[in-house]
Design a protein around this motif. Structure first.
Motif, mmCIF file in Angstrom:
data_model
loop_
_atom_site.group_PDB
_atom_site.id
_atom_site.type_symbol
_atom_site.label_atom_id
_atom_site.label_comp_id
_atom_site.label_asym_id
_atom_site.label_seq_id
_atom_site.Cartn_x
_atom_site.Cartn_y
_atom_site.Cartn_z
ATOM 1 N N ASP A 96 0.863 -1.179 0.000
ATOM 2 C CA ASP A 96 0.000 0.000 0.000
ATOM 3 C C ASP A 96 0.899 1.229 0.000
ATOM 4 O OD1 ASP A 96 0.942 0.286 2.555
ATOM 5 O OD2 ASP A 96 -1.001 0.230 3.544
ATOM 6 N N PRO A 97 0.346 2.432 -0.049
ATOM 7 C CA PRO A 97 1.190 3.631 -0.137
ATOM 8 C C PRO A 97 2.158 3.810 1.018
ATOM 9 C CG PRO A 97 -1.057 4.167 -0.726
ATOM 10 C CD PRO A 97 -1.074 2.758 -0.219
ATOM 11 N N PHE A 98 1.940 3.121 2.131
ATOM 12 C CA PHE A 98 2.788 3.336 3.295
ATOM 13 C C PHE A 98 3.853 2.260 3.466
ATOM 14 C CE2 PHE A 98 -1.421 5.199 4.843
ATOM 15 C CZ PHE A 98 -1.116 6.433 4.310
ATOM 16 N N VAL A 99 3.913 1.294 2.519
ATOM 17 C CA VAL A 99 4.873 0.207 2.654
ATOM 18 C C VAL A 99 6.305 0.706 2.475
ATOM 19 C CG1 VAL A 99 4.963 -0.510 0.239
ATOM 20 C CG2 VAL A 99 5.263 -2.212 2.042
ATOM 21 N N LEU A 100 6.486 1.857 1.854
ATOM 22 C CA LEU A 100 7.819 2.389 1.617
ATOM 23 C C LEU A 100 8.347 3.216 2.786
ATOM 24 C CD1 LEU A 100 7.391 3.494 -2.105
ATOM 25 C CD2 LEU A 100 8.225 1.323 -1.205
ATOM 26 N N GLY A 101 7.606 3.304 3.879
ATOM 27 C CA GLY A 101 8.063 4.044 5.046
ATOM 28 C C GLY A 101 7.824 5.534 4.971
ATOM 29 N N ILE A 102 7.134 6.004 3.929
ATOM 30 C CA ILE A 102 6.921 7.439 3.752
ATOM 31 C C ILE A 102 6.003 7.992 4.833
ATOM 32 C CG2 ILE A 102 6.098 9.201 2.153
ATOM 33 C CD1 ILE A 102 6.695 7.178 -0.095
ATOM 34 N N SER A 128 1.831 20.810 8.061
ATOM 35 C CA SER A 128 1.884 20.263 6.708
ATOM 36 C C SER A 128 3.294 20.319 6.132
ATOM 37 C CB SER A 128 0.918 21.028 5.794
ATOM 38 O OG SER A 128 -0.413 20.862 6.214
ATOM 39 N N VAL A 129 3.956 21.451 6.314
ATOM 40 C CA VAL A 129 5.307 21.595 5.761
ATOM 41 C C VAL A 129 6.270 20.627 6.423
ATOM 42 C CG1 VAL A 129 7.276 23.167 5.560
ATOM 43 C CG2 VAL A 129 4.967 23.986 5.061
ATOM 44 N N SER A 130 6.195 20.514 7.741
ATOM 45 C CA SER A 130 7.102 19.608 8.446
ATOM 46 C C SER A 130 6.857 18.157 8.052
ATOM 47 C CB SER A 130 6.932 19.779 9.959
ATOM 48 O OG SER A 130 7.795 18.909 10.668
ATOM 49 N N ALA A 131 5.584 17.759 7.948
ATOM 50 C CA ALA A 131 5.271 16.379 7.566
ATOM 51 C C ALA A 131 5.746 16.089 6.143
ATOM 52 C CB ALA A 131 3.764 16.138 7.676
ATOM 53 N N PHE A 132 5.560 17.051 5.237
ATOM 54 C CA PHE A 132 5.971 16.824 3.845
ATOM 55 C C PHE A 132 7.492 16.745 3.728
ATOM 56 C CE2 PHE A 132 6.984 18.417 -0.455
ATOM 57 C CZ PHE A 132 6.353 17.420 -1.181
ATOM 58 N N VAL A 133 8.190 17.626 4.405
ATOM 59 C CA VAL A 133 9.656 17.613 4.335
ATOM 60 C C VAL A 133 10.216 16.326 4.917
ATOM 61 C CG1 VAL A 133 11.748 18.721 5.222
ATOM 62 C CG2 VAL A 133 9.891 20.120 4.306
ATOM 63 N N SER A 134 9.672 15.889 6.046
ATOM 64 C CA SER A 134 10.163 14.643 6.640
ATOM 65 C C SER A 134 9.791 13.431 5.791
ATOM 66 C CB SER A 134 9.635 14.477 8.066
ATOM 67 O OG SER A 134 8.215 14.431 8.092
ATOM 68 N N ALA A 135 8.644 13.502 5.083
ATOM 69 C CA ALA A 135 8.285 12.416 4.170
ATOM 70 C C ALA A 135 9.286 12.326 3.024
ATOM 71 C CB ALA A 135 6.877 12.632 3.626
ATOM 72 N N LEU A 136 9.681 13.473 2.471
ATOM 73 C CA LEU A 136 10.677 13.472 1.405
ATOM 74 C C LEU A 136 12.026 12.977 1.914
ATOM 75 C CD1 LEU A 136 9.940 16.766 -0.574
ATOM 76 C CD2 LEU A 136 9.164 14.449 -1.037
ATOM 77 N N ALA A 137 12.380 13.366 3.151
ATOM 78 C CA ALA A 137 13.639 12.886 3.718
ATOM 79 C C ALA A 137 13.613 11.371 3.892
ATOM 80 C CB ALA A 137 13.897 13.573 5.060
ATOM 81 N N ALA A 138 12.482 10.844 4.364
ATOM 82 C CA ALA A 138 12.349 9.393 4.502
ATOM 83 C C ALA A 138 12.440 8.710 3.147
ATOM 84 C CB ALA A 138 11.015 9.058 5.183
ATOM 85 N N THR A 139 11.846 9.332 2.123
ATOM 86 C CA THR A 139 11.917 8.782 0.772
ATOM 87 C C THR A 139 13.364 8.687 0.295
ATOM 88 O OG1 THR A 139 9.758 9.709 0.223
ATOM 89 C CG2 THR A 139 11.182 9.136 -1.612
ATOM 90 N N ALA A 140 14.135 9.747 0.531
ATOM 91 C CA ALA A 140 15.533 9.752 0.110
ATOM 92 C C ALA A 140 16.330 8.664 0.818
ATOM 93 C CB ALA A 140 16.151 11.124 0.380
ATOM 94 N N VAL A 141 16.050 8.471 2.112
ATOM 95 C CA VAL A 141 16.761 7.437 2.872
ATOM 96 C C VAL A 141 16.411 6.045 2.347
ATOM 97 C CG1 VAL A 141 17.025 6.385 5.150
ATOM 98 C CG2 VAL A 141 16.971 8.867 4.930
ATOM 99 N N VAL A 142 15.111 5.795 2.120
ATOM 100 C CA VAL A 142 14.684 4.488 1.614
ATOM 101 C C VAL A 142 15.316 4.217 0.251
ATOM 102 C CG1 VAL A 142 12.698 3.154 0.786
ATOM 103 C CG2 VAL A 142 12.530 4.462 2.907
#
Length: 346
Positions: A96-102, A128-142
């Motif tokens: 699902d959309p959350f399987v990537l850890g985002i 919203s800004v903090s959640a989006f930035v941390s989601a992108l950071a998690a994406t980069a790490v994954v």
């Protein structure tokens, strides 16, 4: 099962979505009649004048409920669309959309705002800004961890890396919750972790809507390569699709859409898992049909889930994720028990 033609199915779902939106706007702690709801929405769209007696109801409809219903539809459509793409990308029926850890990564940023007061200078946009930035950071790490020079970005490495890092992000979020002062902040953090549309405003709708629409257009244009990818990398390569390149592009698009919708609604689970399977039972496995129908089904589902979250224990609201799980789990199990279904269709 006999599958309905696509045009009547889309028309029926569109009518159902419009009817669901009217119910979502008209029903609540204080009910507003259907005729009055439509009149107030029409007045807001046309800029017409209102009688003095309708001003309070207009505020409830136009400033509170309508943006919430619209955002619920956008988020539901986005989660359903991304769910289709992720399941094709990793060839896993449980993805699902959350399987990537985002989602778990976004939770770290959101809770930093709720519990620790981080980014307070951003005002109403801080969460919203903090959640989006941390989601992108998690994406980069994954992405950095999952990709290898020898094998590229493989489905198994994506799933394992995303799952492992998701547990790490969840542990960090738990430490923040237990380390912060108890009270309303901890309750707000829990609501966000389970999903909530209580903070919906018109200002949050455009960014989410544009991102979801752009992601859908990109995925719809690549429906045929997705069909090939779902059959395996070797088959996709024979058909002229470059699996690693397509998977990398899918990873970026799904991460952007997921990060955006999670930033405005919290971590609403089960929509991205259940809706793709339901739609495949209606349309078959062809992604051209699946991606046409899935956004409408996801939008209808989340509009009703949000409405139930407001009505069941009114005036207290339940997290939307609780409703999607309670309603979705038995429905999903019943669908899986029906004969003639396998991941990818039969």
């Amino acid at each position: 099962m006999r599958r309905p033609p696509l045009p009547p199915l889309l028309l029926g779902l569109l009518v159902l979505l419009l009817g669901s939106a009217v119910c979502g706007v008209g029903l609540g702690a204080s009910d507003i009649g259907w005729a009055q709801t439509l009149r107030l929405v029409g007045a807001g769209l046309s800029g017409g004048t209102l009688p003095a007696g309708d001003l309070a109801a207009y505020t409830v409809v136009w400033e509170l409920r309508l943006p919430r219903v619209v955002l619920a539809a956008v988020v539901g459509a986005g989660l359903a669309t991304v769910g289709v793409a992720v399941q094709a990308m990793v060839r896993n029926a449980l993805a699902d959309p959350f399987v990537l850890g985002i989602s778990s990564g976004a939770a770290v940023g959101a809770n930093a705002v709720i519990l620790l007061g981080a980014f307070a200078g951003l005002g109403v946009w801080a969460l919203s800004v903090s959640a989006f930035v941390s989601a992108l950071a998690a994406t980069a790490v994954v992405y950095a961890v999952a990709r290898s020079a020898a094998h590229g970005l493989t489905p198994l490495r994506l799933i394992l890396t995303g799952t492992a890092l998701a547990y790490g992000f969840q542990a960090l979020t738990t430490v923040m919750v237990f380390g912060a002062a108890r009270g309303e902040a901890a309750r707000s953090a829990l609501m966000w972790l389970l999903g909530s549309l209580g903070g919906a405003t018109w200002a949050r709708v455009p960014v989410a809507a544009v991102t979801v629409a752009a992601g859908w257009v990109w995925l719809r244009a690549r429906a045929e390569p997705l069909n090939a990818l779902a059959m395996g990398d070797e088959t996709a390569a024979v058909l002229g699709v470059r699996p690693e390149r397509l998977r990398r592009e899918l990873f970026v698009v799904t991460a952007a859409v997921t990060g955006t919708v999670v930033a405005v609604s919290g971590a609403i689970g089960f929509v991205g898992l259940m809706v793709p399977h339901v739609v495949r039972m209606l349309t078959g496995a062809d992604h051209r049909r699946v991606l046409a129908v899935a956004p409408l089904v996801g939008a209808v589902l989340l509009v009703w889930a949000d409405l139930l979250s407001r009505l069941l224990f009114a005036p207290v609201e339940l997290p939307v994720g609780v409703i999607t799980a309670v309603v979705g789990v038995p429905a999903f199990l019943l669908l899986m028990r029906r004969g003639g279904y396998a991941f990818g269709g039969r």
